[in-house]
Design a protein around this motif. Structure first.
Motif, PDB file in Angstrom:
ATOM      1  N   LEU A 113       0.870  -1.269  -0.186  1.00 54.15           N
ATOM      2  CA  LEU A 113      -0.105  -0.006  -0.064  1.00 54.15           C
ATOM      3  C   LEU A 113       1.002   1.013  -0.013  1.00 54.15           C
ATOM      4  O   LEU A 113       1.469   1.611   0.918  1.00 54.15           O
ATOM      5  N   PRO A 114       0.953   1.914  -1.286  1.00 52.13           N
ATOM      6  CA  PRO A 114       1.869   3.089  -1.103  1.00 52.13           C
ATOM      7  C   PRO A 114       1.143   4.149  -0.316  1.00 52.13           C
ATOM      8  O   PRO A 114      -0.056   4.216  -0.099  1.00 52.13           O
ATOM      9  N   PHE A 132       0.906   7.219  -1.312  1.00 53.50           N
ATOM     10  CA  PHE A 132      -0.398   8.038  -1.693  1.00 53.50           C
ATOM     11  C   PHE A 132      -1.684   7.413  -1.819  1.00 53.50           C
ATOM     12  O   PHE A 132      -2.617   7.921  -2.240  1.00 53.50           O
ATOM     13  N   VAL A 133      -1.843   6.216  -1.409  1.00 56.63           N
ATOM     14  CA  VAL A 133      -3.273   5.381  -1.291  1.00 56.63           C
ATOM     15  C   VAL A 133      -3.642   5.595   0.152  1.00 56.63           C
ATOM     16  O   VAL A 133      -4.755   5.943   0.626  1.00 56.63           O
ATOM     17  N   PRO A 178      -4.626   9.487   1.431  1.00 53.94           N
ATOM     18  CA  PRO A 178      -6.039   9.997   1.099  1.00 53.94           C
ATOM     19  C   PRO A 178      -6.906   9.050   1.908  1.00 53.94           C
ATOM     20  O   PRO A 178      -8.110   9.615   2.213  1.00 53.94           O
ATOM     21  N   MET A 182       4.220   1.570   5.899  1.00 56.91           N
ATOM     22  CA  MET A 182       5.043   0.643   5.001  1.00 56.91           C
ATOM     23  C   MET A 182       6.195   0.177   5.622  1.00 56.91           C
ATOM     24  O   MET A 182       6.540  -1.058   5.739  1.00 56.91           O
ATOM     25  N   LEU A 197      12.743  10.303   5.175  1.00 59.36           N
ATOM     26  CA  LEU A 197      12.647  11.782   4.787  1.00 59.36           C
ATOM     27  C   LEU A 197      12.570  12.029   3.192  1.00 59.36           C
ATOM     28  O   LEU A 197      11.932  13.125   2.991  1.00 59.36           O
ATOM     29  N   THR A 198      12.871  10.952   2.371  1.00 57.80           N
ATOM     30  CA  THR A 198      12.613  11.267   0.937  1.00 57.80           C
ATOM     31  C   THR A 198      11.005  10.873   0.714  1.00 57.80           C
ATOM     32  O   THR A 198      10.505  11.560  -0.124  1.00 57.80           O
ATOM     33  N   LEU A 223       8.285  13.468   0.726  1.00 59.85           N
ATOM     34  CA  LEU A 223       7.894  14.146  -0.123  1.00 59.85           C
ATOM     35  C   LEU A 223       6.524  14.132  -0.766  1.00 59.85           C
ATOM     36  O   LEU A 223       5.637  15.142  -1.041  1.00 59.85           O
ATOM     37  N   VAL A 224       5.842  12.733  -0.830  1.00 59.38           N
ATOM     38  CA  VAL A 224       4.445  12.659  -1.300  1.00 59.38           C
ATOM     39  C   VAL A 224       3.483  13.034  -0.094  1.00 59.38           C
ATOM     40  O   VAL A 224       2.450  13.847  -0.194  1.00 59.38           O
ATOM     41  N   THR A 249       2.998  16.606   0.164  1.00 57.95           N
ATOM     42  CA  THR A 249       2.295  17.154  -0.969  1.00 57.95           C
ATOM     43  C   THR A 249       0.819  16.889  -0.749  1.00 57.95           C
ATOM     44  O   THR A 249       0.059  17.692  -0.748  1.00 57.95           O
ATOM     45  N   ILE A 250       0.467  15.388  -0.161  1.00 60.78           N
ATOM     46  CA  ILE A 250      -1.028  15.281   0.138  1.00 60.78           C
ATOM     47  C   ILE A 250      -1.372  16.033   1.178  1.00 60.78           C
ATOM     48  O   ILE A 250      -2.604  16.537   1.015  1.00 60.78           O
ATOM     49  N   PHE A 278      11.897  20.762  -1.990  1.00 66.09           N
ATOM     50  CA  PHE A 278      12.908  20.138  -3.071  1.00 66.09           C
ATOM     51  C   PHE A 278      11.996  20.023  -4.431  1.00 66.09           C
ATOM     52  O   PHE A 278      12.982  20.597  -5.299  1.00 66.09           O
ATOM     53  N   VAL A 279      11.160  19.681  -4.369  1.00 64.21           N
ATOM     54  CA  VAL A 279      10.366  19.509  -5.822  1.00 64.21           C
ATOM     55  C   VAL A 279      10.170  20.767  -6.388  1.00 64.21           C
ATOM     56  O   VAL A 279      10.582  20.981  -7.642  1.00 64.21           O
ATOM     57  N   PHE A 287      15.773  11.659  -4.919  1.00 64.96           N
ATOM     58  CA  PHE A 287      16.082  12.856  -5.374  1.00 64.96           C
ATOM     59  C   PHE A 287      16.589  13.211  -6.796  1.00 64.96           C
ATOM     60  O   PHE A 287      16.346  13.844  -7.428  1.00 64.96           O
ATOM     61  N   LEU A 305       6.125   0.700  -7.737  1.00 61.16           N
ATOM     62  CA  LEU A 305       5.801   1.641  -6.826  1.00 61.16           C
ATOM     63  C   LEU A 305       6.383   3.026  -6.996  1.00 61.16           C
ATOM     64  O   LEU A 305       5.928   3.880  -6.868  1.00 61.16           O
ATOM     65  N   LEU A 327     -11.594  12.575  -4.527  1.00 56.75           N
ATOM     66  CA  LEU A 327     -11.961  11.344  -3.499  1.00 56.75           C
ATOM     67  C   LEU A 327     -13.122  11.574  -2.856  1.00 56.75           C
ATOM     68  O   LEU A 327     -13.810  10.515  -2.773  1.00 56.75           O
TER      69      LEU A 327
END
Lengths: 305, 298
Positions: A141-142, A144-145, A148, A182, A242-243, A246-247, A250-251, A261-262, B145, B229, B259
């Protein structure tokens, strides 16, 4: 031990140098520059801008200049955020990411190790299959699932927390769970595997034969060795959090390092991109060193002398 | 005097033919129901993806603004998105992209990893030490990155994505292969082959590579879900596949924005992505048990 740590710290320098060099030339290889804005900049101003940021010098001079700045611990001025240095931006945004990441890591570690112990206490029974089934789902389950879905359930339907943003102290809960799930699954699998490996060893059987009680064996003998795989995963997990943020940032619309960074990559803010990459690389290297040191304390078979 | 390996003909014939490692492995994995079910699912998923253009009546970019978003019904099994595009079609086409990225990027990582690991392990000595030091440096890279920098700076090119993702995933593969090669080349049967005058190339291809193959297969099966992924992650951030093309990542990203109003938009891509990842993980575990019976699969 001290000698080993010194050696490792010295060993970091070439690693970081390679990373700086690669990033530096990679970014400048790409088409486009930091001053390609929609509105046209008059050539005189552009010239001044380029002079200010040393962009008019030959590449090797820019590189030497950058390394010189780095040697003083200065990551340079941001190209896009006027009058702000990269150091300032990182020191402002990193604590936010670190809070989310730290809480996420704590959650992952506690839930994961407990689930792994629970599963390993009765291998190949329902008590093993249920946590392992959930851990498999967790791995697949990533964020970003999960993010949300959690948002939908707890923020929209139940309204226990706010949907997104970074104002109230409760705003950290959902992002941390999203980030940690995860890794909780990974920790559970590693702990279970590690414990099962140890349980099969002779010294555990000996302890049983000597009549030591089950939970004492678990705490004193099994756990000590069985937790090692999970410990060695701590370094990569902390770095990935830390990386991975990012997601999550954003979410949940959190003003952390990941989102900056993005943005900085999209803006071609050279110094900010470099600063972020270098900062994260330092974190990874330091985390790995800390894990190796922890290893020496936990596992008497490992020695760095 | 003939060589000591020369046996009389009839004696050889009377020795019962042993089963090879691969025959053993095939038998073991056939007995593993979960792995076989996963394999069936993956074959089904793969064929649906391949045959996508022949399976649906809708185009993946055909919008129907009059229709808008509709819940799943008999015409649109998975519903439609806010632009009236059929979700079943988009999920099918999305799986083409996601699976292709998964396979190709893993292939890139296998090629780089096996070559690097094999050269390092077989060369040994100073070359080996240097190559392993290089690997250690690469391990400290914040790779996510780097991929983002690549995608942002060089445009969102799908071929670049294969290479970037593959180039990120090969490190562990190289380590595994090197370890295998180092331990294999000092094995007695390899020394025996060398003593019998078998040439270097024959040793590599006949004795070393087949033994490296099984960890490579196992690890690649487990790399594919990681890459899928990672692609979904990039596409989710808007750095991967671009409209009107879709992948599971972009579909989920679209679903997130809708959603509350159209929950089915996120439901089906998520289910497909999860089932595929679960199946790949089960298959990887099954392969590990089948090819490497010594490991306990923990």
């Amino acid at each position: 031990m001290l000698l080993y740590i010194c050696k490792r710290i010295l060993g970091m320098i070439p690693v970081l140098w390679v990373i700086v060099t690669l990033t530096f030339f990679l970014i400048r290889l790409a088409p486009g520059g930091p001053f390609d804005q929609e509105k046209h900049i008059p050539p005189e101003i552009l010239q001044n801008l380029e002079a200010k940021y040393h962009m008019n010098e030959p590449l090797y001079m820019q590189y030497a200049h950058y390394l010189g700045m780095l040697a003083h611990g200065d990551l340079g001025p941001s190209f896009r955020y006027e009058n702000r240095t990269v150091n300032e931006i990182i020191f402002e945004t990193f604590p936010v990411s670190a809070k989310v990441g730290g809480l996420g890591l704590l959650y992952a570690l506690v839930i994961g190790v407990l689930a792994g112990l629970f599963a390993a206490s009765r291998p190949n029974t329902v008590r093993d299959y249920i946590p392992m089934f959930f851990s498999l789902i967790g791995i697949c389950l990533p964020s970003f699932v999960i993010g949300p879905l959690l948002m939908l359930l707890f923020a929209v339907k139940l309204q226990w927390v706010s949907v997104s943003g970074w104002e109230k102290p409760t705003d950290i809960i959902l992002p941390a769970i999203t980030l940690g799930t995860m890794y909780a699954a990974f920790f559970a699998r590693l702990t279970r595997g590690g414990i099962l490996d140890i349980i099969r060893q002779d010294f555990i059987r000996t302890a049983h034969a000597k009549g030591v009680r089950g939970w004492v064996i678990m705490l004193r003998h099994t756990l000590k060795g069985g937790i090692l795989p999970a410990v060695s995963f701590l370094g990569p997990a902390a770095a990935a959090m830390l990386t991975g943020s990012l997601v999550v940032e954003t979410i949940f619309n959190i003003p952390g390092l990941g989102r900056f960074f993005v943005q900085s990559a999209l803006n071609r803010d050279y110094t900010l991109v470099m600063g972020c990459v270098l900062f994260v690389a330092v974190l990874i290297v330091v985390m790995n060193l800390l894990v190796d040191i922890a290893y020496a304390f936990l596992d008497p078979r490992v020695s760095y002398e | 005097m003939t060589s000591p390996t020369h046996f009389p003909r009839d004696e050889v014939a009377s020795i019962e033919m042993g089963r090879s490692l691969w025959q053993d492995a095939v038998q073991r994995i056939r007995g593993n129901k979960v792995a076989m079910m996963s394999l069936c699912y993956l074959v089904l998923q793969g064929s649906l993806a391949l045959l996508a253009p022949y399976l649906t009546r809708f185009g993946y970019e055909t919008t129907d603004l009059m229709l808008g978003a509709t819940a799943p019904d008999w015409v649109h099994w998975f519903g439609t998105d806010d632009l009236g595009r059929d979700m079943l079609t988009r999920v099918l086409y999305g799986s083409r992209v996601s699976l292709m990225v998964g396979l190709l990027a893993t292939f890139v990582s296998v090629v780089i990893g096996v070559t690097y690991g094999a050269v390092s392990g077989y060369a040994g000595g100073r070359v080996d030490a240097l190559m392993m030091r290089g690997l250690e440096i690469l391990y400290a890279m914040p790779f996510t990155f780097f991929v983002i920098i690549l995608m942002v700076l060089f445009g969102r090119n799908i071929y670049l994505m294969f290479i970037a993702l593959g180039a990120v995933q090969w490190l562990t593969m190289a380590r595994i292969v090197r370890g295998q090669v180092v331990s294999l080349k000092t094995m007695e049967y390899v020394s025996a082959a060398r003593a019998m005058g078998v040439r270097n190339r024959a040793i590599i291809f006949r004795h070393i590579l087949p033994n490296v193959l099984s960890p490579v297969i196992i690890y690649s099966t487990l790399t594919i879900p990681g890459v899928i992924l990672e692609e979904a992650f990039l596409s989710f951030l808007g750095l991967g596949v671009q409209e009107p093309m879709s992948s599971w990542g972009t579909l989920i990203a679209d679903g997130v924005t809708a959603l509350e109003t159209f929950p089915w938009m996120i439901l089906y891509p998520c289910i497909t992505l999860m089932l595929t990842l679960v199946a790949l993980n089960f298959l990887g575990d099954g392969l590990r048990e089948a090819l490497d019976p010594k490991s306990n699969g923990d």
